[in-house]
Design an enzyme around this catalytic site. Structure first.
Site, PDB file in Angstrom:
ATOM      1  N   TYR A 142       1.046  -1.671  -0.197  1.00  0.00           N
ATOM      2  CA  TYR A 142      -0.243   0.532  -0.290  1.00  0.00           C
ATOM      3  C   TYR A 142       1.139   0.839   0.279  1.00  0.00           C
ATOM      4  O   TYR A 142       1.882   1.496   0.538  1.00  0.00           O
ATOM      5  CB  TYR A 142      -0.442   0.081   1.210  1.00  0.00           C
ATOM      6  N   ASP A 237       9.280   2.849  -0.973  1.00  0.00           N
ATOM      7  CA  ASP A 237       8.325   3.719   0.111  1.00  0.00           C
ATOM      8  C   ASP A 237       8.426   3.275   1.941  1.00  0.00           C
ATOM      9  O   ASP A 237       8.674   1.904   1.903  1.00  0.00           O
ATOM     10  CB  ASP A 237       6.855   3.361  -0.526  1.00  0.00           C
ATOM     11  N   LYS A 265       4.906   9.641   8.527  1.00  0.00           N
ATOM     12  CA  LYS A 265       4.278   8.967   9.842  1.00  0.00           C
ATOM     13  C   LYS A 265       5.387   9.395  11.321  1.00  0.00           C
ATOM     14  O   LYS A 265       5.474  10.516  11.450  1.00  0.00           O
ATOM     15  CB  LYS A 265       4.266   7.491  10.122  1.00  0.00           C
TER      16      LYS A 265
HETATM   17  N1  PMP Z   1       2.879   4.032   2.365  1.00  0.00           N
HETATM   18  C1  PMP Z   1       3.434   3.560   3.761  1.00  0.00           C
HETATM   19  C2  PMP Z   1       4.325   2.036   3.115  1.00  0.00           C
HETATM   20  C3  PMP Z   1       2.385   3.483   4.138  1.00  0.00           C
HETATM   21  O1  PMP Z   1       2.326   2.428   5.132  1.00  0.00           O
HETATM   22  C4  PMP Z   1       1.149   4.757   4.304  1.00  0.00           C
HETATM   23  C5  PMP Z   1       0.241   4.439   5.165  1.00  0.00           C
HETATM   24  N2  PMP Z   1      -0.023   2.940   6.393  1.00  0.00           N
HETATM   25  C6  PMP Z   1       1.176   5.403   3.264  1.00  0.00           C
HETATM   26  C7  PMP Z   1       1.749   5.365   2.360  1.00  0.00           C
HETATM   27  C8  PMP Z   1      -0.066   6.273   2.862  1.00  0.00           C
HETATM   28  O2  PMP Z   1       0.158   7.436   4.200  1.00  0.00           O
HETATM   29  P1  PMP Z   1      -0.436   8.166   4.435  1.00  0.00           P
HETATM   30  O3  PMP Z   1      -1.862   7.167   5.404  1.00  0.00           O
HETATM   31  O4  PMP Z   1      -0.784   9.459   5.120  1.00  0.00           O
HETATM   32  O5  PMP Z   1      -1.229   8.833   3.424  1.00  0.00           O
END
Ligand code: PMP
Length: 428
Positions: A142, A237, A265
């Protein structure tokens, strides 16, 4: 009726599904989401005054625990002098310098407001820089809810069984190629079929949105080599893994330098934040230095920068990461022992203070298909028994868990006490 039940009923009248992010609704585990009233250290308190040891940690950011004094103090100091200016600040430079000093391959960085923005922007930049349209991602990974990335994504989409969201035009989705995590042959096959057409491979270096699946030995190295051979960019990511799996993130831990990295995060300490960066020659293509457009009214927000900097400074501490890892290992060993005593087939994964729990007798999952084959019903019963026992796990079998520096003896003992009863409840 509990306070959480009443709040959930009320929430559903004015908020779709009663929540502002789908997995929070407990849809896949059933029951009523706990509405949180306060948090301190490793503990959450819900609207009914019940307390829980928190293994979600706001889905990762709260690595120092809730209400850490250094972060609260930094926020209070910034509050006194302004919340948002919409103009550059020295704080943003400090954040950029700190990130570039600590994250391998980060020569320049741009702040944004979420992980979603970070990955969307990194992909636009990769496409703009390479002049190619295709991107390659992995099933079950994701990367936020940008259109091109909502194709066979993990996390909430896995939880709700939607492979690709309605609302993503097929014309757009066709540029998203999907390979299998930990399977280089599946990546090679897509490169063979789309030679000189793939702008970037985007990967969670530790997959944290299909539970927690570490990279197999050689997998990340193989991606680096395949990208180099074809002229595609490699994007890690690290929204979840950055400053989580170690002080230099997954790139540092595994010794692989990607071309671009996305962060979120932890670098905002719980305030809305994201960032993307990498090679200077690529980042220089970004407006206003270059032609690829990206912007944000609140990007580099002073409160988020102040909180994030305080957290990142506190994380410049190898002993703290060693302690986090040891606490997590102790937690998982205790959970495995509880399962074994109850005769429940169970295994765990761990990278630093990130962990996965699997109800399966087929060994520890290394692929998406292994994760999907786990016993969901056992997870649901375990989740609810733990919740009743005062332990807050992610309300989905497809999310990683997180330990914070505030988790100590008391929290681990409390968790393992609850787990003994929960494993017994599953066997029955
Ligand atoms: N990339 C990864 C690996 C994630 O785990 C997440 C959210 N858990 C995101 C992108 C998206 O981040 P956000 O919820 O802050 O938009």
């Amino acid at each position: 009726m509990t306070c959480s039940e009443a709040l959930f009923e009320r929430a559903q009248r004015s908020i779709p599904g009663g929540v502002n992010s789908p997995v929070r609704a407990f849809t896949s585990v059933g029951g009523t989401p706990r509405f949180i009233a306060a948090a301190q250290g490793a503990w959450l308190t819900d609207a009914d005054g019940r307390r829980y040891v928190d293994y979600v940690g706001s889905w990762g950011p709260m690595i120092l625990g809730h209400q850490h004094p250094a972060i609260t103090a930094a926020l209070e100091a910034q509050l006194a002098i302004g919340i948002s200016y919409g103009a550059p600040t020295e704080l943003e430079i400090e954040m950029a310098e700190l990130l570039c000093a600590r994250v391998p391959g980060l020569e320049q960085v741009r702040m944004c407001n979420s992980g979603t923005e970070a990955t969307m922007s990194a992909l636009r930049l990769a496409r703009g820089a390479t002049g190619r349209d295709y991107i390659l991602k992995f099933e079950g990974c994701y990367h936020g809810h940008g259109d091109a990335l909502l194709v066979k994504a993990g996390s909430g989409l896995l939880t709700f069984g939607v492979p690709t969201s309605p609302g993503v035009p097929a014309d757009l989705a066709k540029y998203t190629l999907t390979a299998q995590f930990n399977d280089l042959d599946s990546v090679q096959a897509l490169f063979d079929a789309h030679r000189d057409a793939i702008a970037a491979v985007i990967v969670e270096p530790v997959a944290g949105n299909m539970n927690c699946v570490p990279p197999a030995p050689g997998f990340l190295e193989g991606l680096r080599a395949l990208c180099d051979r074809d002229g595609a960019l490699l994007i890690f990511d690290e929204v979840m893994t950055g400053f989580r799996v170690g002080p230099r993130g997954a790139a540092g831990l595994y010794g692989i330098t990607p071309d671009l990295i996305t962060l979120g995060k932890i670098i905002g300490a719980g305030l809305p934040v994201g960032a993307f960066g990498g090679r200077r020659d690529i980042m220089q293509r970004l407006a206003p230095a270059g032609p690829v457009y990206q912007a944000g009214t609140l990007s580099g927000n002073p409160l988020a920068m102040a909180a994030g900097l305080a957290q990142l400074r506190a994380l410049d501490d190898a002993a703290l990461y060693a302690r986090l890892e040891a606490t997590t290992a102790e937690l998982l060993a205790g959970l495995r022992e509880a399962a074994q005593r109850a005769g429940v087939p169970f295994s765990t994964t761990q990278v630093g203070s990130m962990f996965g729990l699997y109800f399966t007798d087929r060994g520890t999952p290394t692929r998406y298909a292994d994760v999907i084959a786990c016993n969901l019903d056992a997870f649901k019963r375990f989740f609810h028994a733990m919740l009743d026992g005062g332990v807050y796990l992610a309300p989905s079998a497809y999310e990683a868990g997180f330990v914070s520096a505030a988790h100590g003896r008391e929290e681990i003992d409390h968790t393992l006490g609850a787990a003994a009863a929960a494993m017994d409840a599953i066997r029955r």
